[in-house]
Design an enzyme around this catalytic site. Sequence first.
Site, mmCIF file in Angstrom:
data_model
loop_
_atom_site.group_PDB
_atom_site.id
_atom_site.type_symbol
_atom_site.label_atom_id
_atom_site.label_comp_id
_atom_site.label_asym_id
_atom_site.label_seq_id
_atom_site.Cartn_x
_atom_site.Cartn_y
_atom_site.Cartn_z
ATOM 1 N N ASP A 1 -0.247 -0.704 -4.886
ATOM 2 C CA ASP A 1 -1.488 -0.206 -5.488
ATOM 3 C C ASP A 1 -1.282 1.105 -6.242
ATOM 4 O OD1 ASP A 1 -1.134 1.323 -3.193
ATOM 5 O OD2 ASP A 1 -3.199 1.127 -2.479
ATOM 6 N N HIS B 1 -10.925 -2.002 1.190
ATOM 7 C CA HIS B 1 -11.238 -0.629 0.756
ATOM 8 C C HIS B 1 -12.069 -0.577 -0.525
ATOM 9 C CE1 HIS B 1 -9.559 3.781 0.996
ATOM 10 N NE2 HIS B 1 -10.852 3.674 1.290
ATOM 11 N N CYS C 1 -6.204 4.680 -3.524
ATOM 12 C CA CYS C 1 -6.436 3.285 -3.158
ATOM 13 C C CYS C 1 -7.675 2.662 -3.796
ATOM 14 C CB CYS C 1 -6.537 3.173 -1.643
ATOM 15 S SG CYS C 1 -5.088 3.767 -0.758
ATOM 16 N N LYS D 1 -5.945 -5.345 3.681
ATOM 17 C CA LYS D 1 -6.736 -4.165 3.321
ATOM 18 C C LYS D 1 -7.621 -4.447 2.117
ATOM 19 C CE LYS D 1 -6.234 0.569 1.612
ATOM 20 N NZ LYS D 1 -5.390 1.765 1.517
ATOM 21 N N LYS E 1 1.472 9.822 -5.314
ATOM 22 C CA LYS E 1 0.092 9.494 -4.966
ATOM 23 C C LYS E 1 -0.837 10.684 -5.195
ATOM 24 C CE LYS E 1 -2.644 8.022 -0.936
ATOM 25 N NZ LYS E 1 -2.578 7.512 0.449
ATOM 26 N N HIS F 1 1.238 2.512 4.151
ATOM 27 C CA HIS F 1 0.327 3.642 4.287
ATOM 28 C C HIS F 1 0.522 4.298 5.656
ATOM 29 C CE1 HIS F 1 -3.413 5.946 4.287
ATOM 30 N NE2 HIS F 1 -3.674 5.547 3.056
ATOM 31 N N ASP G 1 0.848 -1.196 0.000
ATOM 32 C CA ASP G 1 0.000 0.000 0.000
ATOM 33 C C ASP G 1 0.884 1.248 0.000
ATOM 34 O OD1 ASP G 1 -2.178 1.646 0.122
ATOM 35 O OD2 ASP G 1 -2.837 1.037 2.112
ATOM 36 N N ASP G 2 0.801 2.051 -1.057
ATOM 37 C CA ASP G 2 1.545 3.320 -1.157
ATOM 38 C C ASP G 2 3.054 3.127 -1.304
ATOM 39 O OD1 ASP G 2 -0.980 4.319 -0.606
ATOM 40 O OD2 ASP G 2 -0.306 5.799 0.848
#
Length: 586
Positions: free
Chosen positions: A348, A129, A67, A127, A374, A296, A27-28
């Site tokens: 992602d 989302h 995301c 995760k 991002k 994240h 993530d990120d």
Amino acid sequence: MSTSQVNPESFVASTSSHPNVLIIIADDLGIGDVGCFGNDTINTPSIDRLCREGTQLTQHLAAATLCTPSRAAFMTARYPPRYGLAGTQGTPPVLTHVAILAGLPTSEPTIGKAFTRAGYSTHYAGKWHLGSRCGLLGRNCDGPIAHGFNSTFWLPYTLSERTVGDYTFWQLPADDLYTRATLTTAGALLLLVVSLRCLDFLHLAKILVVVLVIFLMIAWFLLTHYRLHTPFWYRLSEWMDYNFNFIIMNGTSIIQQRVQLETLNDDIVEATVNFIRSQANSSRPFLAVHSFGHVHTPVVSAPRNRGRSRHGRYGDTIEEMDDGVGALLSALDALSLSDKTIVYFTSDHGGHLEAVGEDGQRTGGYNGLFKGGKSQGGMEGGIRVPAVIRYPRVVPPGTQLSIPTSLLDVLPTLLNLAGLPSVVQLLPDAAQPLDGMSFSALLTGAAVPGSTSDPTRGRVLLHHSGVHISALRYYTGDHVYKMHILWPHFHEGSYQCGWGDTLLCRTWHGPSQNLDLTDNPLLFDLTTDPYEDRPIPNTTREYIEVVQYLKSYLRKWQAEVVYPPSQFGVKLLNVLLPWLQPVMLL
């Protein structure tokens, strides 16, 4: 298979010869955060092992730089604006709470549905989302299960800086105009009650007292813990976020009302390892999707991992995440499953450049020399992500594939690599068409990149920011052109929009928050200028021909593909509804 539709009963019996699939999503994570993608100061030996044993995808692209839309594209192989999971002016850019109605429609094809239909045991950990789908009183929140997965251990929402802290329920935002208006109204009602009492209208005065108390309680709660009266109508107070959004569920049951950040990485890894072990002696292959909470914000690691890296808390979480990747690979090794398991690793979207903690530490990622990050539309640093595929004896080890590929392509590519029927054959009733395509022939050597056998040659990829198209990428076989039509308003001398854990470039608002280049786009040839330092002069024949082609492509797309209204723009779908909130009962 030659049939247009698959009979699942007959296909399940034949799946024992097909490989397992392990998908790992960070993530990120920025492309410059990983050792085998150029970082020599953060230790990522497990991801580096995948690079040595598999094929690096050096131009692998997220379909969005936030995301929810990026994960939706990965899950469905379709652009998120096709089904309303994309923001626009005045809306949130992602799903904002657990107990809301917005989410990934069940009519969409998904990785979970396709592999389950093909006879696989399927599991989702980490995760999500993409919408929780909670029923009355928070019951039956089936999230990933509704999209085909057999078992889940999942974080319905995401992480944020509000997962840490000590927040107060009883508070009064006295500086708020609406609060002052409410108190003024309450004062007027109280004065009326006193007047009625003095005039011996006691029964009416009692009724008004009850009405006044109820009015004040409701008004106080809505003004204090909701933001319906502000431009950010979809937000909540810190207390509400902390207590209701950061939960962990096992299937449809809550196991943590407030996520324990120090153990989150270990908990998710343990869930996936346990699933893999449970499948060791099964006659059916498995699909496991492992979605890290790292990296994240807030970047919190286990006490044993604090201070281990040269890059503060952010580096610590990357190295802790890499340990998790190592644990997953070790589980495959210990069960002699490595040679018959496809492993795919990616992020992602790119790193969050603006993220800085209260103590001044950088808490966002590094995107190498690629510009932006991002939430920055078509900027390369936000969409080019680290990715690798390992499949022993099928995908050659220690190689690179440098042509444009996308998270949109993961579903069709993995089905193809696994020798399974196509999405259309497996899920004939699901929404179509797909925007992703299989590049498995390029991985196995059956097709040569750039040649006439290359299935991606001539492809145009759209880079969205919310519902808006920010850039187009055109792969001719010899060149990779990228045309920008929206460009973020960066701080002078930088490729970011400021500093702060919660700060994002609001590119999903469209032209109002970007420089509109529609009439005179910027064009780059990424084959010779991957970092977009030298735009092609707009007077050259090359510029004129490529821009003309891409503008024509864009006009045709917009005429033929009409996006539905954004789900994020419907308040009823995005405001937390208390009667849908899952709560852990003691």
